[in-house]
Design an enzyme around this catalytic site. Structure first.
Site, short mmCIF file in Angstrom:
data_model
loop_
_atom_site.label_atom_id
_atom_site.label_comp_id
_atom_site.label_asym_id
_atom_site.label_seq_id
_atom_site.Cartn_x
_atom_site.Cartn_y
_atom_site.Cartn_z
N SER A 112 0.72 -1.15 -0.06
CA SER A 112 0.19 0.48 0.50
C SER A 112 0.83 1.30 -0.09
O SER A 112 1.67 1.60 0.38
CB SER A 112 -0.77 -0.32 1.33
OG SER A 112 -1.78 1.05 0.99
N GLU A 129 0.26 3.36 1.59
CA GLU A 129 1.07 4.15 3.52
C GLU A 129 2.05 3.61 4.15
O GLU A 129 2.26 3.53 4.38
CB GLU A 129 -0.75 3.28 4.04
CG GLU A 129 -2.31 3.97 3.98
CD GLU A 129 -1.97 5.45 4.37
OE1 GLU A 129 -1.53 5.63 5.61
OE2 GLU A 129 -2.77 6.39 3.72
N TYR A 146 -2.16 0.81 10.29
CA TYR A 146 -1.99 0.22 8.73
C TYR A 146 -0.84 -0.15 8.09
O TYR A 146 -0.35 -0.77 7.44
CB TYR A 146 -3.03 0.58 8.33
CG TYR A 146 -3.11 0.37 7.10
CD1 TYR A 146 -4.07 -1.20 6.59
CD2 TYR A 146 -2.94 0.71 5.98
CE1 TYR A 146 -3.98 -1.68 5.75
CE2 TYR A 146 -3.09 0.53 4.32
CZ TYR A 146 -3.61 -1.36 4.09
OH TYR A 146 -3.59 -1.33 2.84
P1 GDR Z 1 -6.66 5.65 2.40
O1 GDR Z 1 -8.85 5.16 2.22
O2 GDR Z 1 -7.18 5.56 4.58
O3 GDR Z 1 -6.62 6.39 1.42
O4 GDR Z 1 -6.84 4.06 2.35
P2 GDR Z 1 -9.85 6.09 2.74
O5 GDR Z 1 -11.30 6.23 1.53
O6 GDR Z 1 -10.96 5.41 4.07
O7 GDR Z 1 -9.48 8.18 3.02
C1 GDR Z 1 -9.17 7.98 1.86
C2 GDR Z 1 -8.66 10.18 2.18
O8 GDR Z 1 -9.69 10.95 2.76
C3 GDR Z 1 -10.10 11.09 3.89
N1 GDR Z 1 -11.73 11.09 4.58
C4 GDR Z 1 -12.47 9.94 5.00
N2 GDR Z 1 -11.94 8.74 4.99
C5 GDR Z 1 -13.18 8.24 5.51
N3 GDR Z 1 -12.67 6.65 4.81
N4 GDR Z 1 -14.46 8.65 5.90
C6 GDR Z 1 -14.32 9.66 5.65
O9 GDR Z 1 -15.71 10.63 6.33
C7 GDR Z 1 -13.56 10.69 5.18
N5 GDR Z 1 -13.94 12.60 5.10
C8 GDR Z 1 -12.28 12.82 4.89
C9 GDR Z 1 -9.25 10.33 4.86
O10 GDR Z 1 -8.62 11.12 6.17
C10 GDR Z 1 -8.22 9.95 3.51
O11 GDR Z 1 -7.07 11.14 3.71
C11 GDR Z 1 -6.96 2.93 1.51
C12 GDR Z 1 -7.15 1.98 1.89
O12 GDR Z 1 -8.05 1.38 0.61
C13 GDR Z 1 -6.23 1.09 1.98
O13 GDR Z 1 -6.19 -0.27 2.29
C14 GDR Z 1 -5.28 1.10 0.75
O14 GDR Z 1 -4.12 0.77 1.43
C15 GDR Z 1 -4.98 2.74 0.41
O15 GDR Z 1 -5.93 3.64 0.14
C16 GDR Z 1 -4.05 3.04 -0.90
#
Ligand code: GDR
Length: 323
Positions: free
Chosen positions: A123, A125, A147
């Site tokens: 990832s 990450e 993670y």
């Molecule tokens: P991520 O994906 O953490 O990058 O990991 P996610 O879609 O959860 O978040 C992306 C960005 O959006 C911001 N964010 C929010 N995120 C969520 N989930 N819910 C909210 O309400 C929200 N508002 C803003 C987050 O802060 C973040 O910056 C994903 C996963 O699929 C991992 O398993 C993978 O390895 C990586 O992508 C690459």
């Protein structure tokens, strides 16, 4: 007929990878914690032709027995606790599944299938808050979340098992990849499901966290293609897989609400419950090596991806599905 084993087969990526491999004539064995009937039901059409095997990736003995029985040529290790936010709520569980689970797979492959080719789903990450942008295979690994640290552990040991034990093991360093099959807790699907509920008059507001976070969002089907291409290489190595384009969560909202004729500013509310203790700010892939060596390219633009997801969720809500 080559045999492929996919761990975490019921997840988004398994649902794209399994049918792709079946089409190419593979026997596909899908590992899942669920009962086979439940796994097949959750995958829908994507389950066609898959043999399900039931085990937990934390069960090292079960993995060894499975590899002995299945004798796979290719192994795609997709199983993981994949929520970054969730990894703060239960970091120990995340490490058990995502870090130690990957080590268990490496150990089982070393013991029972040393000539099989192994793909570790890694990832972006693992880069944390990288000093350079975009990120490539040479960007320092410096995770900032439980993670990311668990994926970094798996990444380092995959390098080590390749070098020390001679395994054909490679990490696909996957940037965010999305689709209508994305879980509802990830921000893209949360937004498109929210758009569909708001368009249908079921909801008025969509609470989100950090709207300024930027991510490199691609289409999951393209990432399954990259994984397969990686295992067709004569020698194993790691690849960064992403589109090279970055968008903010705000831009995703604008495009998704816009696709349904709505204005996100009237519906999205910032809610600190969805902020994270630490969050990678900007992640964007430099995938030139994958383009050059794998002949890999993305096929779905950002706008097309957003539309695909919004349209799928509008159809689901119209069909009476509760999102
Ligand atoms: P991520 O994906 O953490 O990058 O990991 P996610 O879609 O959860 O978040 C992306 C960005 O959006 C911001 N964010 C929010 N995120 C969520 N989930 N819910 C909210 O309400 C929200 N508002 C803003 C987050 O802060 C973040 O910056 C994903 C996963 O699929 C991992 O398993 C993978 O390895 C990586 O992508 C690459």
């Amino acid at each position: 007929m080559p045999t492929a084993l996919i761990t975490g087969v019921t997840g988004q990526d398994g649902c794209y990878l399994a049918p792709r491999l079946r089409q190419q004539g593979y026997r596909v064995v899908g590992l899942t914690r669920q009962a086979p009937e439940a796994a097949a039901a959750s995958m829908g059409d994507a389950a066609e032709g898959i043999e399900f095997a039931r085990a937990d990736v934390r069960d090292a003995a079960a993995l060894v027995a499975l590899l002995r029985r299945v004798a796979p040529h290719e192994i795609y290790h997709l199983a993981s606790q994949s929520g970054v936010r969730a990894s703060w709520d239960d970091p120990v569980h995340t490490a058990e599944v995502t870090a130690l689970g990957a080590l268990g797979v490496l150990e089982a492959v070393r013991a029972e299938a040393p000539t099989a080719r192994l793909l570790m789903a890694s990832s972006s990450e693992i880069f944390g808050r990288p000093p350079q942008s975009p990120q490539s295979e040479t960007t320092p690994v410096a995770p900032v979340t439980p993670y990311g640290a668990s994926k970094a552990f798996a990444y380092h040991l995959t390098c080590s098992y390749r070098d020390v034990h001679g395994l054909h093991a490679s990490s696909a360093i996957l940037f965010n990849h999305e689709s209508p099959r994305r879980g509802i807790d990830f921000v893209t699907r949360k937004i498109t499901a929210g758009v569909a509920r708001i368009a249908a008059g079921i909801d008025r507001e969509l609470p989100l966290g950090n709207l300024e976070a930027r991510r490199d969002w691609g289409f999951a089907g393209d990432y399954a293609d990259a994984m397969w291409r990686m295992l067709q290489q004569a020698s194993p190595s790691d690849f960064v897989i992403g589109t090279g384009e970055t968008h903010s969560v705000r831009e995703f909202c604008e495009a998704a609400f816009g696709a349904a004729g709505l204005d996100y500013r009237q519906h999205v509310v910032e809610d600190e419950r969805f902020l994270r203790p630490a969050d990678a700010r900007t992640l964007v892939a430099d995938a030139r090596r994958a383009h050059a060596k794998l002949g890999w390219q993305t096929t779905v633009t950002f706008d097309a991806l957003v539309r695909m997801m919004v349209e799928a969720d509008l159809r689901r809500v119209e069909g009476g599905e509760v999102l």
